[in-house]
Every structure is written in C-alpha cells, then in structure tokens.
Design a protein around this motif. Structure first.
Motif, PDB file in Angstrom:
ATOM      1  N   ASP A 106       0.861  -1.178   0.000  1.00  0.00           N
ATOM      2  CA  ASP A 106       0.000   0.000   0.000  1.00  0.00           C
ATOM      3  C   ASP A 106       0.899   1.230   0.000  1.00  0.00           C
ATOM      4  N   GLN A 107       0.950   1.910  -1.136  1.00  0.00           N
ATOM      5  CA  GLN A 107       1.841   3.066  -1.260  1.00  0.00           C
ATOM      6  C   GLN A 107       1.402   4.239  -0.392  1.00  0.00           C
ATOM      7  N   GLN A 108       0.237   4.139   0.230  1.00  0.00           N
ATOM      8  CA  GLN A 108      -0.232   5.206   1.107  1.00  0.00           C
ATOM      9  C   GLN A 108       0.309   5.088   2.527  1.00  0.00           C
ATOM     10  N   GLN A 109       0.824   3.918   2.881  1.00  0.00           N
ATOM     11  CA  GLN A 109       1.371   3.777   4.224  1.00  0.00           C
ATOM     12  C   GLN A 109       2.758   4.396   4.266  1.00  0.00           C
ATOM     13  N   THR A 110       3.248   4.715   5.469  1.00  0.00           N
ATOM     14  CA  THR A 110       4.520   5.417   5.614  1.00  0.00           C
ATOM     15  C   THR A 110       5.699   4.482   5.839  1.00  0.00           C
ATOM     16  N   LEU A 111       5.522   3.401   6.567  1.00  0.00           N
ATOM     17  CA  LEU A 111       6.630   2.510   6.904  1.00  0.00           C
ATOM     18  C   LEU A 111       7.177   1.813   5.671  1.00  0.00           C
ATOM     19  N   THR A 112       8.500   1.863   5.484  1.00  0.00           N
ATOM     20  CA  THR A 112       9.161   1.181   4.379  1.00  0.00           C
ATOM     21  C   THR A 112      10.237   0.247   4.923  1.00  0.00           C
ATOM     22  N   ALA A 113      10.786  -0.577   4.034  1.00  0.00           N
ATOM     23  CA  ALA A 113      11.885  -1.465   4.427  1.00  0.00           C
ATOM     24  C   ALA A 113      13.097  -0.659   4.852  1.00  0.00           C
ATOM     25  N   ALA A 114      13.343   0.488   4.219  1.00  0.00           N
ATOM     26  CA  ALA A 114      14.473   1.337   4.591  1.00  0.00           C
ATOM     27  C   ALA A 114      14.342   1.822   6.034  1.00  0.00           C
ATOM     28  N   ASP A 115      13.127   2.133   6.458  1.00  0.00           N
ATOM     29  CA  ASP A 115      12.917   2.571   7.842  1.00  0.00           C
ATOM     30  C   ASP A 115      13.357   1.497   8.821  1.00  0.00           C
ATOM     31  N   ILE A 116      12.980   0.251   8.545  1.00  0.00           N
ATOM     32  CA  ILE A 116      13.334  -0.857   9.434  1.00  0.00           C
ATOM     33  C   ILE A 116      14.842  -1.093   9.421  1.00  0.00           C
ATOM     34  N   ILE A 117      15.422  -1.161   8.238  1.00  0.00           N
ATOM     35  CA  ILE A 117      16.850  -1.439   8.096  1.00  0.00           C
ATOM     36  C   ILE A 117      17.704  -0.369   8.778  1.00  0.00           C
ATOM     37  N   ASN A 118      17.302   0.889   8.670  1.00  0.00           N
ATOM     38  CA  ASN A 118      18.144   1.990   9.149  1.00  0.00           C
ATOM     39  C   ASN A 118      17.852   2.454  10.564  1.00  0.00           C
ATOM     40  N   HIS A 119      16.774   1.957  11.177  1.00  0.00           N
ATOM     41  CA  HIS A 119      16.424   2.454  12.505  1.00  0.00           C
ATOM     42  C   HIS A 119      16.292   1.374  13.576  1.00  0.00           C
ATOM     43  N   ASP A 120      16.005   0.136  13.210  1.00  0.00           N
ATOM     44  CA  ASP A 120      15.901  -0.926  14.219  1.00  0.00           C
ATOM     45  C   ASP A 120      17.288  -1.277  14.746  1.00  0.00           C
ATOM     46  N   ASP A 121      17.347  -1.701  16.016  1.00  0.00           N
ATOM     47  CA  ASP A 121      18.652  -2.063  16.580  1.00  0.00           C
ATOM     48  C   ASP A 121      19.066  -3.458  16.111  1.00  0.00           C
ATOM     49  N   GLU A 122      20.292  -3.827  16.430  1.00  0.00           N
ATOM     50  CA  GLU A 122      20.857  -5.079  15.924  1.00  0.00           C
ATOM     51  C   GLU A 122      20.060  -6.296  16.363  1.00  0.00           C
ATOM     52  N   THR A 123      19.666  -6.333  17.628  1.00  0.00           N
ATOM     53  CA  THR A 123      18.911  -7.486  18.127  1.00  0.00           C
ATOM     54  C   THR A 123      17.556  -7.605  17.434  1.00  0.00           C
ATOM     55  N   SER A 124      16.881  -6.472  17.253  1.00  0.00           N
ATOM     56  CA  SER A 124      15.570  -6.490  16.591  1.00  0.00           C
ATOM     57  C   SER A 124      15.686  -6.977  15.155  1.00  0.00           C
ATOM     58  N   LEU A 125      16.721  -6.519  14.441  1.00  0.00           N
ATOM     59  CA  LEU A 125      16.917  -6.958  13.071  1.00  0.00           C
ATOM     60  C   LEU A 125      17.209  -8.457  13.007  1.00  0.00           C
ATOM     61  N   ALA A 126      18.099  -8.922  13.890  1.00  0.00           N
ATOM     62  CA  ALA A 126      18.445 -10.346  13.900  1.00  0.00           C
ATOM     63  C   ALA A 126      17.221 -11.205  14.190  1.00  0.00           C
TER      64      ALA A 126
END
Length: 296
Positions: A125-145
């Motif tokens: 849904d292009q209307q939502q704000t959250l993207t994969a870049a947001d997760i990759i660049n802002h989540d901490d190491e444990t959350s990503l793992a």
C-alpha cells in the motif's frame, strides 16, 4: 497503469473447485490482485457475486477494468484485509492468495526484489509510511536479527544484522543484497535459493504486517461466513502455512477439507515457476457450531 498489472494466479481451478461455488452465491476475495481468481468465480454462474479487497491501488484499478464485463456482480474495496470490515455481510465463501503478485516483484521501483537496484520500499500500500528502509536503518541489531530469524528463518541472521549496523544507512535493494551475499560462506552462496531471499521475505512481511493480517483473517472469517461456508487460503512459505493449518485443526468450528495441502501440478509449475511453493488449504464452517464461533 491498469494494463501494466498482469498477474498469473496460481492453483486457479483447484481454488474454484474447492470453493464449491453455489448459484446466487456471494464470495469474498481478500487478495484481489489482478482479479484472476475472482474472474473464475464470477464465471461459475450468471448470478454469482464477488467482493474483492486489495490494499494496492494499482491492483484495484487493474481488476476493476478486467472485471467490468460482470457489472455490479463485482465490487472492489481498497483495504488491507487485516483491517477489513464487511459491515454485517455474510459470504458463501472466502479466498485468500497470500503471495506477492508478479507485478509487485517485477516492477523494480517497488523494491520487493533484489533483482533490481531500487529503493528499499516493499510497501504493498503506497499510502502507508513505513518502508523497508525505515526498518533497516532504525531498528537495533537485536531487533533486526530476530526479525530475519523469525520471519525469514535465516540462519545467519545475527551476522547479517551486525553487518547492516556497520554499513548503514542503506538505501537500495542492491546495497542490502550485497551485504547479505557476503555474510554467507563462499560454499553457500550458490545454492538453489539466493542468500538474500529470506531476509527480503522477512522485511516484506514486517513492512506489510502480513502475519498479523493473516491472523486477523483466521480469527474473523467464521463471523463473515454463512453456515457451511468455505475458507480457502493459498500460502507460499512455512510461517503462513503453519498458521493456517493450526487454525483449521485447533478450532472445532472448522471441518478440515484438505488433510494435506493441495499443490500445483508439474504442468502448472512449468508454465508458472512461482506456483512451486504454493499450498492451498480449505476448511468449512460447521453448521451446528456457528453460534459458538462468535465466542471463541
């Protein structure tokens, strides 16, 4: 443009057969896509109706154009099926195809595939704000793992998360694909499945809340179905299939119609390789337990 949205639906005949389309029936397709499954349902009778739901505006436009010949027997609703409300409507059957459409994979700028160098987007849904870049660049190491391990079943999840933290910010699919590729031992880089596949799957699931939406559908479907209405779900990876299988088996309101999942024939796989991982399960709402379903 709608004419650019071409998607080959999987297990088409098997899905329609298992649904048992009735004369005058009203059906709900919660993953409308290009309208392939819905078209087949509508062709089963001149008085059959379908409500189609999709969060992707491009899909809604394409399906509406494709299905305009059916007039008011087809209705499109733009919504994430994890938030859909039928407003008291009851359906004779519900279908869900949980796969990402061919269009979403093949349009490089959507960021679903590492085959293209594109922004890390992955939003259905292009209307939502959250993207994969947001997760990759802002989540901490444990959350990503944890994300890569739980949603992608990625065995090198910690190593990949650590390297992402070292290299970020990341902006493109190719930047991420390269990091993942070199986190794999050399002997493991040329397997049947590309090293980046599981991480990209995990990110797509997280961005779009796919498992939450599926759990919502499984919980709500009994209230949306008529007596002996059927629910058919096509899944494409073990996380989804496990949720569907357990929901059907653990709740007494369901009569399981597929002891083992239906899979694509070799002929279909030859024509559409993406059908290889598709699994279709059906269950029917038991007539004498409908009232009980609302309290479970």
């Amino acid at each position: 443009m709608p004419e650019d949205f071409v998607h080959v639906s999987v297990l088409r005949e098997e899905l329609v057969a298992g649904l048992g389309v009735k004369p005058g029936g009203h059906y709900l397709d919660v993953t409308l896509g290009g309208g392939g499954h819905t078209a087949l349902i509508l062709q089963q009778g001149e008085d059959v109706r379908v409500t189609g739901v999709d969060r992707d505006g491009q899909a809604i436009a394409a399906a509406s154009e494709r299905l305009k010949e059916f007039g008011d027997r087809f209705r499109a609703v733009r919504s994430n099926f994890g938030e859909f409300q039928p407003q008291g409507e009851k359906f004779d059957g519900i279908i869900a195809d949980l796969g990402v459409s061919s269009v979403q994979f093949d349009q490089g700028d959507r960021g679903f595939s590492f085959r293209f160098d594109a922004p890390l987007d992955m939003r259905m849904d292009q209307q939502q704000t959250l993207t994969a870049a947001d997760i990759i660049n802002h989540d901490d190491e444990t959350s990503l793992a944890n994300l890569f391990y739980e949603y992608g079943e990625e065995r090198f999840s910690r190593r990949i998360a650590r390297k992402i933290i070292e290299r970020r910010p990341l902006h493109t699919t190719k930047e991420l694909e390269e990091i993942i590729f070199y986190c794999y031992p050399p002997k493991s880089r040329k397997g049947r499945i590309h090293p980046a596949t599981r991480v990209f799957q995990a990110l797509r699931i997280a961005v779009n809340g796919e498992l939450d939406a599926l759990q919502y559908l499984l919980a709500q479907a009994p209230q949306w179905l008529k007596s002996e209405g059927r629910l058919g779900i096509i899944s494409f990876h073990s996380l989804e299939d496990r949720l569907v299988k357990n929901a059907f088996r653990q709740r007494e309101i369901w009569r399981v119609l597929t002891k083992k999942p239906i899979i694509a024939s070799e002929a279909e796989i030859d024509q559409n390789p993406r059908a290889r991982s598709a699994k279709l399960r059906f269950a029917e709402l038991k007539a004498n337990l409908i009232e009980q379903s609302s309290s479970v």
